[in-house]
Write a protein that holds these residues in place. Sequence first.
Motif, PDB file in Angstrom:
ATOM      1  N   SER A 107       0.757  -1.296  -0.111  1.00 42.49           N
ATOM      2  CA  SER A 107       0.127   0.093   0.205  1.00 42.49           C
ATOM      3  C   SER A 107       1.036   1.373  -0.229  1.00 42.49           C
ATOM      4  O   SER A 107       0.562   2.159  -0.682  1.00 42.49           O
ATOM      5  CB  SER A 107      -0.656   0.023   1.273  1.00 42.49           C
ATOM      6  N   ARG A 163       1.094   4.120  -2.783  1.00 42.20           N
ATOM      7  CA  ARG A 163       1.130   5.480  -2.687  1.00 42.20           C
ATOM      8  C   ARG A 163       2.294   6.308  -3.503  1.00 42.20           C
ATOM      9  O   ARG A 163       2.105   7.324  -4.083  1.00 42.20           O
ATOM     10  CB  ARG A 163       0.718   5.826  -1.351  1.00 42.20           C
ATOM     11  N   ASP A 184       0.712  14.246  -6.273  1.00 46.68           N
ATOM     12  CA  ASP A 184      -0.191  14.067  -5.374  1.00 46.68           C
ATOM     13  C   ASP A 184      -1.321  14.801  -5.461  1.00 46.68           C
ATOM     14  O   ASP A 184      -2.465  14.187  -5.457  1.00 46.68           O
ATOM     15  CB  ASP A 184       0.287  14.395  -3.903  1.00 46.68           C
ATOM     16  N   ARG A 197      -4.418  13.080  -4.091  1.00 49.12           N
ATOM     17  CA  ARG A 197      -4.159  12.661  -2.566  1.00 49.12           C
ATOM     18  C   ARG A 197      -3.758  14.225  -1.715  1.00 49.12           C
ATOM     19  O   ARG A 197      -3.405  15.287  -2.286  1.00 49.12           O
ATOM     20  CB  ARG A 197      -2.731  12.037  -2.517  1.00 49.12           C
TER      21      ARG A 197
END
Length: 160
Positions: free
Chosen positions: A63, A67, A155, A160
Amino acid sequence: MSSVRPEGARERRRLGSEIRESLRALGIQLSLLNQQVGARLELKSIDVECLDLINRHGPIGASALARLAGLHPATLTGILDRLERGGWIARERDPNDRRATLLRPLRDRNAEIIGLYSGMSSAVEEICADYDENELALLADFLRRTSTAGRTATDELSGR
């Protein structure tokens, strides 16, 4: 009233533009280099990039890697399968969470990668030899800050 003369402002804009164009060209060249390295290793460019992230940040969970790489976890599964089959990484149980898996780089094949990037590494060493310590510190700071700006932009685009 501004203390910067109009010709100084124009030169600053020109240099800023030249830096942005050079960064774009560098990004393209590094991408092409990664493609060539990947082809030699029978990996895709994204595999090489994920392997680099695992080498830099590992052991790391899938995970967290997803990211960092800006990838959907399902996409990452195929990449990790290829890296594991190729002997580049190992999936291991996380000692702190029995349900989780950590990705650990296997260093046995690092010499292959280092050899494929040796031409670029040598060229960068030669370029750095032309600069003094203060200039190198300035360049390192610029590249670090530019990398952070790139991460922030990535991002933002990925939500994000």
